[in-house]
Design a protein around this motif. Structure first.
Motif, PDB file in Angstrom:
ATOM      1  N   GLN A 250     -27.440  -6.260 -26.485  1.00  0.00           N
ATOM      2  CA  GLN A 250     -26.540  -6.382 -27.639  1.00  0.00           C
ATOM      3  C   GLN A 250     -25.962  -5.002 -27.907  1.00  0.00           C
ATOM      4  O   GLN A 250     -26.707  -4.071 -28.203  1.00  0.00           O
ATOM      5  CB  GLN A 250     -27.317  -6.851 -28.880  1.00  0.00           C
ATOM      6  CG  GLN A 250     -28.056  -8.139 -28.661  1.00  0.00           C
ATOM      7  CD  GLN A 250     -29.384  -8.156 -29.419  1.00  0.00           C
ATOM      8  OE1 GLN A 250     -29.708  -7.263 -30.169  1.00  0.00           O
ATOM      9  NE2 GLN A 250     -30.149  -9.197 -29.186  1.00  0.00           N
ATOM     10  N   ARG A 251     -24.661  -4.879 -27.759  1.00  0.00           N
ATOM     11  CA  ARG A 251     -23.992  -3.583 -27.949  1.00  0.00           C
ATOM     12  C   ARG A 251     -24.322  -3.033 -29.327  1.00  0.00           C
ATOM     13  O   ARG A 251     -24.228  -3.759 -30.313  1.00  0.00           O
ATOM     14  CB  ARG A 251     -22.486  -3.770 -27.819  1.00  0.00           C
ATOM     15  CG  ARG A 251     -21.736  -2.476 -27.900  1.00  0.00           C
ATOM     16  CD  ARG A 251     -21.220  -2.142 -26.525  1.00  0.00           C
ATOM     17  NE  ARG A 251     -20.571  -0.864 -26.554  1.00  0.00           N
ATOM     18  CZ  ARG A 251     -20.967   0.150 -25.797  1.00  0.00           C
ATOM     19  NH1 ARG A 251     -21.976   0.003 -25.005  1.00  0.00           N
ATOM     20  NH2 ARG A 251     -20.352   1.279 -25.825  1.00  0.00           N
ATOM     21  N   PRO A 252     -24.738  -1.769 -29.435  1.00  0.00           N
ATOM     22  CA  PRO A 252     -25.023  -1.189 -30.757  1.00  0.00           C
ATOM     23  C   PRO A 252     -23.807  -1.280 -31.668  1.00  0.00           C
ATOM     24  O   PRO A 252     -22.680  -0.987 -31.260  1.00  0.00           O
ATOM     25  CB  PRO A 252     -25.366   0.269 -30.437  1.00  0.00           C
ATOM     26  CG  PRO A 252     -25.821   0.248 -29.015  1.00  0.00           C
ATOM     27  CD  PRO A 252     -25.032  -0.845 -28.352  1.00  0.00           C
ATOM     28  N   ALA A 253     -24.023  -1.718 -32.900  1.00  0.00           N
ATOM     29  CA  ALA A 253     -22.924  -1.951 -33.843  1.00  0.00           C
ATOM     30  C   ALA A 253     -22.189  -0.673 -34.214  1.00  0.00           C
ATOM     31  O   ALA A 253     -20.994  -0.683 -34.465  1.00  0.00           O
ATOM     32  CB  ALA A 253     -23.462  -2.619 -35.105  1.00  0.00           C
ATOM     33  N   ASP A 254     -22.883   0.440 -34.234  1.00  0.00           N
ATOM     34  CA  ASP A 254     -22.263   1.696 -34.657  1.00  0.00           C
ATOM     35  C   ASP A 254     -21.541   2.426 -33.522  1.00  0.00           C
ATOM     36  O   ASP A 254     -21.045   3.519 -33.710  1.00  0.00           O
ATOM     37  CB  ASP A 254     -23.308   2.613 -35.283  1.00  0.00           C
ATOM     38  CG  ASP A 254     -24.449   2.946 -34.324  1.00  0.00           C
ATOM     39  OD1 ASP A 254     -24.621   2.220 -33.339  1.00  0.00           O
ATOM     40  OD2 ASP A 254     -25.159   3.935 -34.590  1.00  0.00           O
ATOM     41  N   PHE A 255     -21.454   1.813 -32.354  1.00  0.00           N
ATOM     42  CA  PHE A 255     -20.801   2.451 -31.207  1.00  0.00           C
ATOM     43  C   PHE A 255     -19.955   1.416 -30.486  1.00  0.00           C
ATOM     44  O   PHE A 255     -20.334   0.876 -29.463  1.00  0.00           O
ATOM     45  CB  PHE A 255     -21.861   3.038 -30.265  1.00  0.00           C
ATOM     46  CG  PHE A 255     -21.292   4.014 -29.264  1.00  0.00           C
ATOM     47  CD1 PHE A 255     -21.024   5.310 -29.630  1.00  0.00           C
ATOM     48  CD2 PHE A 255     -21.031   3.625 -27.966  1.00  0.00           C
ATOM     49  CE1 PHE A 255     -20.510   6.210 -28.713  1.00  0.00           C
ATOM     50  CE2 PHE A 255     -20.510   4.517 -27.049  1.00  0.00           C
ATOM     51  CZ  PHE A 255     -20.258   5.814 -27.424  1.00  0.00           C
ATOM     52  N   SER A 256     -18.810   1.111 -31.038  1.00  0.00           N
ATOM     53  CA  SER A 256     -17.985   0.041 -30.476  1.00  0.00           C
ATOM     54  C   SER A 256     -17.129   0.438 -29.276  1.00  0.00           C
ATOM     55  O   SER A 256     -16.974  -0.356 -28.370  1.00  0.00           O
ATOM     56  CB  SER A 256     -17.105  -0.570 -31.569  1.00  0.00           C
ATOM     57  OG  SER A 256     -16.346   0.432 -32.190  1.00  0.00           O
ATOM     58  N   PRO A 257     -16.548   1.632 -29.200  1.00  0.00           N
ATOM     59  CA  PRO A 257     -15.699   1.907 -28.038  1.00  0.00           C
ATOM     60  C   PRO A 257     -16.519   2.159 -26.770  1.00  0.00           C
ATOM     61  O   PRO A 257     -17.602   2.728 -26.836  1.00  0.00           O
ATOM     62  CB  PRO A 257     -14.935   3.174 -28.435  1.00  0.00           C
ATOM     63  CG  PRO A 257     -15.808   3.849 -29.414  1.00  0.00           C
ATOM     64  CD  PRO A 257     -16.545   2.745 -30.139  1.00  0.00           C
ATOM     65  N   THR A 258     -15.980   1.691 -25.652  1.00  0.00           N
ATOM     66  CA  THR A 258     -16.617   1.958 -24.373  1.00  0.00           C
ATOM     67  C   THR A 258     -15.967   3.191 -23.784  1.00  0.00           C
ATOM     68  O   THR A 258     -14.780   3.199 -23.510  1.00  0.00           O
ATOM     69  CB  THR A 258     -16.437   0.763 -23.414  1.00  0.00           C
ATOM     70  OG1 THR A 258     -17.019  -0.366 -24.038  1.00  0.00           O
ATOM     71  CG2 THR A 258     -17.109   1.011 -22.102  1.00  0.00           C
ATOM     72  N   TRP A 259     -16.735   4.248 -23.599  1.00  0.00           N
ATOM     73  CA  TRP A 259     -16.194   5.512 -23.100  1.00  0.00           C
ATOM     74  C   TRP A 259     -16.390   5.650 -21.603  1.00  0.00           C
ATOM     75  O   TRP A 259     -15.818   6.517 -20.984  1.00  0.00           O
ATOM     76  CB  TRP A 259     -16.830   6.690 -23.820  1.00  0.00           C
ATOM     77  CG  TRP A 259     -18.310   6.675 -23.788  1.00  0.00           C
ATOM     78  CD1 TRP A 259     -19.135   6.104 -24.700  1.00  0.00           C
ATOM     79  CD2 TRP A 259     -19.148   7.205 -22.780  1.00  0.00           C
ATOM     80  NE1 TRP A 259     -20.441   6.251 -24.325  1.00  0.00           N
ATOM     81  CE2 TRP A 259     -20.480   6.929 -23.135  1.00  0.00           C
ATOM     82  CE3 TRP A 259     -18.921   7.890 -21.594  1.00  0.00           C
ATOM     83  CZ2 TRP A 259     -21.549   7.315 -22.373  1.00  0.00           C
ATOM     84  CZ3 TRP A 259     -19.999   8.277 -20.828  1.00  0.00           C
ATOM     85  CH2 TRP A 259     -21.295   7.988 -21.223  1.00  0.00           C
ATOM     86  N   LEU A 260     -17.207   4.784 -21.001  1.00  0.00           N
ATOM     87  CA  LEU A 260     -17.461   4.868 -19.564  1.00  0.00           C
ATOM     88  C   LEU A 260     -17.001   3.562 -18.927  1.00  0.00           C
ATOM     89  O   LEU A 260     -17.712   2.594 -18.942  1.00  0.00           O
ATOM     90  CB  LEU A 260     -18.945   5.115 -19.304  1.00  0.00           C
ATOM     91  CG  LEU A 260     -19.332   5.390 -17.865  1.00  0.00           C
ATOM     92  CD1 LEU A 260     -18.645   6.646 -17.344  1.00  0.00           C
ATOM     93  CD2 LEU A 260     -20.826   5.553 -17.731  1.00  0.00           C
ATOM     94  N   ASN A 261     -15.796   3.548 -18.435  1.00  0.00           N
ATOM     95  CA  ASN A 261     -15.247   2.338 -17.829  1.00  0.00           C
ATOM     96  C   ASN A 261     -15.329   2.407 -16.334  1.00  0.00           C
ATOM     97  O   ASN A 261     -14.470   2.969 -15.667  1.00  0.00           O
ATOM     98  CB  ASN A 261     -13.773   2.150 -18.261  1.00  0.00           C
ATOM     99  CG  ASN A 261     -13.641   1.888 -19.730  1.00  0.00           C
ATOM    100  OD1 ASN A 261     -14.466   1.184 -20.311  1.00  0.00           O
ATOM    101  ND2 ASN A 261     -12.639   2.471 -20.346  1.00  0.00           N
ATOM    102  N   ILE A 262     -16.394   1.857 -15.803  1.00  0.00           N
ATOM    103  CA  ILE A 262     -16.574   1.827 -14.338  1.00  0.00           C
ATOM    104  C   ILE A 262     -16.708   0.388 -13.917  1.00  0.00           C
ATOM    105  O   ILE A 262     -17.395  -0.388 -14.459  1.00  0.00           O
ATOM    106  CB  ILE A 262     -17.810   2.632 -13.922  1.00  0.00           C
ATOM    107  CG1 ILE A 262     -17.577   4.091 -14.219  1.00  0.00           C
ATOM    108  CG2 ILE A 262     -18.095   2.426 -12.456  1.00  0.00           C
ATOM    109  CD1 ILE A 262     -18.745   4.978 -13.879  1.00  0.00           C
TER     110      ILE A 262
END
Length: 145
Positions: A133-145
């Motif tokens: 479950q993606r952490p709620a306080d960190f929505s943007p994905t900074w590592l797009n691989i």
């Protein structure tokens, strides 16, 4: 008198060669244990990354796997710099491990065990029934691989 000295030297050489064989065997066993733990960690991280929707092959690339783990934990990429500072790295390791455990629905105790008994608990997390479950306080994905 010189003859006795030669015999003493050859006797001590024979004794030390037995110790060398023991050291080689011990080193071989330790190397085998290291390789087994390394393979277990790669398999566990591969499965953990796949559960999070990340490519599993990134588990075998040294710095990239830490970046993927930071992304799963919801921590910024520059924390990898903090992991290079002595003593601070231990604190960051515990924070990231607890965040990874929480991202998979586990508690802080499980996160602490991720540090202490890494191969076992990462295998439990990867092959168990926990869902990412993606952490709620960190929505943007900074590592797009």
């Amino acid at each position: 008198m010189p003859v006795e000295g030669i015999n003493a030297v050859s006797a001590s050489t024979n004794v030390s060669s037995g110790g060398g064989l023991l050291a080689i065997l011990f080193g071989g066993v330790m190397w085998l244990i290291y390789v087994v733990i390394l393979v277990l960690m790669i398999v566990a991280m591969f499965k953990l990354f796949a559960k999070a929707g990340k490519p599993g092959w990134t588990a075998i690339i040294p710095i990239l796997n830490v970046l993927q783990l930071l992304d799963i934990a919801g921590k910024p990429w520059w924390w990898i710099i903090l992991m290079c500072i002595p003593i601070v790295d231990i604190v960051i390791l515990f924070i990231v491990s607890i965040a990874v455990a929480k991202a998979y629905g586990k508690g802080a105790g499980f996160g602490i065990c991720l540090v202490i008994f890494a191969p076992i608990f990462y295998l439990i997390l990867g092959f168990g029934s926990a869902h990412y479950q993606r952490p709620a306080d960190f929505s943007p994905t900074w590592l797009n691989i």
